[in-house]
Design a protein around this motif. Structure first.
Motif, PDB file in Angstrom:
ATOM      1  N   MET A 123       0.978  -1.281  -0.045  1.00 60.56           N
ATOM      2  CA  MET A 123       0.053  -0.016  -0.002  1.00 60.56           C
ATOM      3  C   MET A 123       1.118   1.217   0.006  1.00 60.56           C
ATOM      4  O   MET A 123       0.775   2.420  -0.605  1.00 60.56           O
ATOM      5  CB  MET A 123      -0.930  -0.030   1.227  1.00 60.56           C
ATOM      6  CG  MET A 123      -2.171  -0.795   1.371  1.00 60.56           C
ATOM      7  SD  MET A 123      -3.395  -0.043  -0.055  1.00 60.56           S
ATOM      8  CE  MET A 123      -3.436   1.526   0.512  1.00 60.56           C
ATOM      9  N   THR A 124       1.886   1.440   0.655  1.00 57.89           N
ATOM     10  CA  THR A 124       2.885   2.384   0.878  1.00 57.89           C
ATOM     11  C   THR A 124       3.589   2.602  -0.411  1.00 57.89           C
ATOM     12  O   THR A 124       3.616   3.802  -0.936  1.00 57.89           O
ATOM     13  CB  THR A 124       3.789   2.233   1.830  1.00 57.89           C
ATOM     14  OG1 THR A 124       3.214   2.049   3.178  1.00 57.89           O
ATOM     15  CG2 THR A 124       4.722   3.292   2.056  1.00 57.89           C
ATOM     16  N   MET A 125       3.929   1.783  -1.155  1.00 52.80           N
ATOM     17  CA  MET A 125       4.793   1.811  -2.341  1.00 52.80           C
ATOM     18  C   MET A 125       3.704   2.264  -3.319  1.00 52.80           C
ATOM     19  O   MET A 125       4.141   3.272  -4.076  1.00 52.80           O
ATOM     20  CB  MET A 125       5.408   0.423  -2.811  1.00 52.80           C
ATOM     21  CG  MET A 125       6.622  -0.048  -1.727  1.00 52.80           C
ATOM     22  SD  MET A 125       7.079  -1.416  -2.554  1.00 52.80           S
ATOM     23  CE  MET A 125       7.741  -1.165  -4.154  1.00 52.80           C
ATOM     24  N   LEU A 126       2.285   1.745  -3.551  1.00 51.33           N
ATOM     25  CA  LEU A 126       1.524   1.940  -4.450  1.00 51.33           C
ATOM     26  C   LEU A 126       1.286   3.608  -4.345  1.00 51.33           C
ATOM     27  O   LEU A 126       1.090   4.385  -5.131  1.00 51.33           O
ATOM     28  CB  LEU A 126       0.278   1.299  -4.203  1.00 51.33           C
ATOM     29  CG  LEU A 126      -1.085   1.649  -4.985  1.00 51.33           C
ATOM     30  CD1 LEU A 126      -0.508   1.483  -6.661  1.00 51.33           C
ATOM     31  CD2 LEU A 126      -2.172   0.708  -4.652  1.00 51.33           C
ATOM     32  N   LEU A 149      -6.104   3.154  -3.722  1.00 54.58           N
ATOM     33  CA  LEU A 149      -6.434   1.811  -4.232  1.00 54.58           C
ATOM     34  C   LEU A 149      -7.961   1.885  -4.771  1.00 54.58           C
ATOM     35  O   LEU A 149      -8.758   2.213  -3.854  1.00 54.58           O
ATOM     36  CB  LEU A 149      -5.889   0.758  -3.000  1.00 54.58           C
ATOM     37  CG  LEU A 149      -6.250  -0.599  -3.658  1.00 54.58           C
ATOM     38  CD1 LEU A 149      -5.299  -1.133  -4.886  1.00 54.58           C
ATOM     39  CD2 LEU A 149      -6.369  -1.624  -2.345  1.00 54.58           C
ATOM     40  N   GLY A 150      -8.473   1.416  -5.770  1.00 57.65           N
ATOM     41  CA  GLY A 150      -9.764   1.218  -6.050  1.00 57.65           C
ATOM     42  C   GLY A 150     -10.401   2.510  -6.699  1.00 57.65           C
ATOM     43  O   GLY A 150     -11.443   2.629  -7.039  1.00 57.65           O
ATOM     44  N   TYR A 151      -9.389   3.637  -6.821  1.00 56.03           N
ATOM     45  CA  TYR A 151      -9.941   4.789  -7.664  1.00 56.03           C
ATOM     46  C   TYR A 151     -10.374   4.387  -9.049  1.00 56.03           C
ATOM     47  O   TYR A 151      -9.813   3.643  -9.905  1.00 56.03           O
ATOM     48  CB  TYR A 151      -8.850   5.768  -7.641  1.00 56.03           C
ATOM     49  CG  TYR A 151      -9.345   6.977  -8.524  1.00 56.03           C
ATOM     50  CD1 TYR A 151     -10.133   7.984  -8.254  1.00 56.03           C
ATOM     51  CD2 TYR A 151      -9.036   6.935  -9.676  1.00 56.03           C
ATOM     52  CE1 TYR A 151     -10.422   9.158  -8.901  1.00 56.03           C
ATOM     53  CE2 TYR A 151      -9.116   8.337 -10.540  1.00 56.03           C
ATOM     54  CZ  TYR A 151      -9.974   9.115 -10.227  1.00 56.03           C
ATOM     55  OH  TYR A 151     -10.314  10.380 -10.821  1.00 56.03           O
ATOM     56  N   LYS A 152     -11.616   4.970  -9.378  1.00 60.28           N
ATOM     57  CA  LYS A 152     -12.182   5.021 -10.829  1.00 60.28           C
ATOM     58  C   LYS A 152     -12.876   5.978 -11.190  1.00 60.28           C
ATOM     59  O   LYS A 152     -13.607   6.383 -10.205  1.00 60.28           O
ATOM     60  CB  LYS A 152     -12.874   3.432 -10.723  1.00 60.28           C
ATOM     61  CG  LYS A 152     -13.282   3.182 -12.239  1.00 60.28           C
ATOM     62  CD  LYS A 152     -14.261   2.043 -11.918  1.00 60.28           C
ATOM     63  CE  LYS A 152     -14.919   1.434 -13.368  1.00 60.28           C
ATOM     64  NZ  LYS A 152     -15.846   0.269 -13.264  1.00 60.28           N
ATOM     65  N   ALA A 153     -12.732   6.576 -12.225  1.00 57.57           N
ATOM     66  CA  ALA A 153     -13.488   7.891 -12.710  1.00 57.57           C
ATOM     67  C   ALA A 153     -14.860   7.529 -12.885  1.00 57.57           C
ATOM     68  O   ALA A 153     -15.434   6.521 -13.295  1.00 57.57           O
ATOM     69  CB  ALA A 153     -12.761   8.369 -14.006  1.00 57.57           C
ATOM     70  N   GLY A 154     -15.829   8.194 -12.207  1.00 59.20           N
ATOM     71  CA  GLY A 154     -17.223   8.170 -12.320  1.00 59.20           C
ATOM     72  C   GLY A 154     -17.796   8.364 -13.502  1.00 59.20           C
ATOM     73  O   GLY A 154     -17.271   8.926 -14.585  1.00 59.20           O
ATOM     74  N   PRO A 155     -19.185   8.243 -13.817  1.00 60.07           N
ATOM     75  CA  PRO A 155     -19.853   8.348 -15.047  1.00 60.07           C
ATOM     76  C   PRO A 155     -20.419   9.803 -15.485  1.00 60.07           C
ATOM     77  O   PRO A 155     -20.827   9.873 -16.459  1.00 60.07           O
ATOM     78  CB  PRO A 155     -20.816   7.383 -15.155  1.00 60.07           C
ATOM     79  CG  PRO A 155     -21.215   7.431 -13.421  1.00 60.07           C
ATOM     80  CD  PRO A 155     -20.057   7.678 -12.820  1.00 60.07           C
ATOM     81  N   GLU A 187      -8.590  -4.416  -4.781  1.00 58.73           N
ATOM     82  CA  GLU A 187      -8.668  -3.364  -5.766  1.00 58.73           C
ATOM     83  C   GLU A 187      -9.995  -3.676  -6.686  1.00 58.73           C
ATOM     84  O   GLU A 187     -10.796  -2.744  -7.070  1.00 58.73           O
ATOM     85  CB  GLU A 187      -7.282  -3.353  -6.669  1.00 58.73           C
ATOM     86  CG  GLU A 187      -7.622  -2.232  -7.735  1.00 58.73           C
ATOM     87  CD  GLU A 187      -6.312  -2.019  -8.557  1.00 58.73           C
ATOM     88  OE1 GLU A 187      -6.184  -0.728  -9.183  1.00 58.73           O
ATOM     89  OE2 GLU A 187      -5.452  -2.935  -8.252  1.00 58.73           O
ATOM     90  N   VAL A 188     -10.118  -4.931  -6.993  1.00 53.74           N
ATOM     91  CA  VAL A 188     -11.382  -5.462  -8.033  1.00 53.74           C
ATOM     92  C   VAL A 188     -12.568  -5.008  -6.979  1.00 53.74           C
ATOM     93  O   VAL A 188     -13.638  -4.528  -7.752  1.00 53.74           O
ATOM     94  CB  VAL A 188     -11.223  -6.864  -8.253  1.00 53.74           C
ATOM     95  CG1 VAL A 188     -12.639  -7.371  -9.018  1.00 53.74           C
ATOM     96  CG2 VAL A 188     -10.018  -7.156  -9.232  1.00 53.74           C
TER      97      VAL A 188
END
Length: 503
Positions: free
Chosen positions: A7-10, A322-328, A453-454
């Protein structure tokens, strides 16, 4: 490689790619006497001196100087020991933590495992922070300096939860004395002197602090409440204050162009948002909530309200998480009108926006103008910070404007805001959704980073479809300071390690 290191590296890789320059003027001329007090300007008063009695950034600044936690975050958002001497994980649901011996509270009494257990149990029952340790089933005293945490199930972000101010260790005997934190006693690098509500909080250096590498560097730190943004900048220019953690974006050039001042800027993990109370009509209608996601002009907010010092928020998570995803959603008033008509409001409706502070008033005014374009008449209700927070926790609002920053584990943002058990706490939209609860539980219990993440991608899609928030922008952390002030450090959450500030 273990979960925390991954997590830290990411997080660090993303953050490094966004690093912004630091602007500083020339150093001040040396004076005969070195100033030994640092004055920090706050945009609002703190809400409590009890670390388990608040969950806002102003109060946290003070708490982090008065109290210690088992772990803390450094400026790179890595979890590092604070009170913890060592720790081990015998199983997926057990954590054994040994605290440092000889840590003294400000009254001279020694901290023991009994104080740790008492504080964690207290945190689990405290309304404003109870969500932090909600996955902890029990805390046991193993010996004088060792505690054992048992979680309900595997809990990936466990260590990250122990950096929260709500997990600060308080002396059991002091709390049971009934002082109600009128004169708080902690173990931190500073001790309490006074709190004049609405005016200032004064702290004095703890000369007996156990951590000699992180001793307070100034004899006194004073937090001065100056609600109006321009007044904070003027106070910095005149020397009334030494550092402004929330410098108004409109005054960035004022600081840059002054050789006696320095400007510090760093990418943030704070998402400012517009939340709708899903318990109140018409915001109990998902089509209305989706309509407002299309109706609000985020570009106008960034230009008018924060002078371009940020980027549009496309998610309830910051882009580095982690898990970020642009919305619609995108700005589309025609689509907003179409959804309002489908929801039964072809002519719009009247509503209220509740918020606090000058900066958010500007945001509210831009939102008000955007909503007028689709037939919605919005009034703005401004409240003093403490009153605002209390009103929100009661669910008084129809809609509100706030911001949220947290440690880099997505659970620290998602569970407080979307878990149904946190209605009356940080679940500002008052969402009660069993499917959302199920996915939150699945995400925090999964130890594999890729699988998490998924899960969070799916959860994010679900939240954005339900649309309880309109994520507005991710603003840079902007701090103005006297150019001679040393020890100014920023993390993704803002001004950090205030004990290092000195001349």
């Amino acid at each position: 490689m273990d979960y925390k290191k991954k997590m830290t590296m990411l997080f660090a890789l993303v953050l490094m790619s966004l690093t912004l320059p630091v602007y500083a003027g020339g150093a001040q001329e040396e004076t005969e006497m070195v100033k030994d007090e640092v004055v920090v300007a706050l945009s609002a008063d703190i809400t409590s001196l009890d670390p388990q009695g608040h969950n806002d950034t102003k109060s946290e600044m003070v708490s982090f100087l008065l109290f210690n936690r088992l772990f803390r975050l450094n400026t790179d958002f890595e979890v590092v020991p604070d009170l913890a001497e060592s720790w081990e994980q015998p199983s997926d649901t057990e954590w054994v933590i040994k605290i440092k011996e000889g840590v003294k509270f400000h009254d001279g009494s020694e901290m023991t495992a009994e104080d740790v257990k008492f504080s964690m149990d207290r945190s689990k029952e405290a309304p404003k922070v109870q969500q932090v340790l909600s996955e902890v089933a029990s805390i046991e005293v193993v010996d004088k300096y060792t505690v054992k945490f048992t979680t309900n199930s595997a809990f990936a972000p466990f260590l990250y939860t122990l950096v929260h101010a709500g997990t600060s260790v308080v002396p059991k005997a002091y709390v049971e004395s009934g002082d109600e934190f009128a004169k708080p006693i902690g173990s931190g690098p500073y001790t309490f002197v006074e709190w004049i509500s609405g005016d200032q909080v004064v702290l004095k250096k703890n000369e007996a602090y156990f951590d000699k590498n992180n001793m307070g560097q100034s004899s006194t730190i004073t937090f001065k409440v100056i609600p109006e943004g321009t007044s904070r900048t003027i106070a910095l220019e005149t020397g009334e204050v030494d550092v402004v953690p929330e410098l108004p974006t409109i005054d960035m050039n004022v600081v840059k162009d002054n050789s006696d001042l320095a400007l510090y800027e760093k990418p943030s993990t704070r998402v400012d948002f517009f939340a709708m109370n899903t318990e109140k009509a018409p915001f109990d209608n998902v089509k209305v909530r989706q309509a407002l996601n299309y109706a609000i002009d985020k570009d106008a907010i960034i230009t008018v309200a924060i002078d371009g010092a940020g980027v549009k928020a496309e998610s309830v998570l910051a882009p580095s998480f982690l898990g970020y995803k642009a919305g619609p959603y995108s700005y589309n008033p025609a689509k907003a009108k179409e959804l309002l008509a489908a929801a039964g409001y072809p002519d719009g409706f009247e509503m209220e926006i509740m918020t606090s502070g000058d900066d958010r008033k500007k945001i509210a005014e831009v939102i008000q103008a955007s909503l007028m374009e689709v037939g919605i008449k919005a009034s703005i209700k401004m409240l003093e910070w403490g009153t605002f927070i209390d009103s929100v926790l009661r669910g008084d609002e129809e809609t509100l404007i706030l911001g949220w920053t947290s440690n880099p584990d997505p659970d620290a943002t998602l569970t407080p805001h979307w878990f149904s058990g946190n209605i009356g706490g940080m679940n500002f939209a008052r969402v009660n959704d069993p499917e959302m609860d199920r996915m939150l539980k699945e995400g925090r219990e999964e130890l594999d980073l890729g699988k998490r993440e998924v899960i969070y991608n799916k959860l994010h899609t679900y939240i954005m479809d339900k649309a309880p928030w309109v994520p507005l922008f991710v603003k840079n952390n902007i701090v103005g300071a006297n150019a001679a002030l040393k020890g100014v450090e920023l993390s993704p959450q803002g001004l950090w390690n205030l004990e290092k500030l000195h001349y």
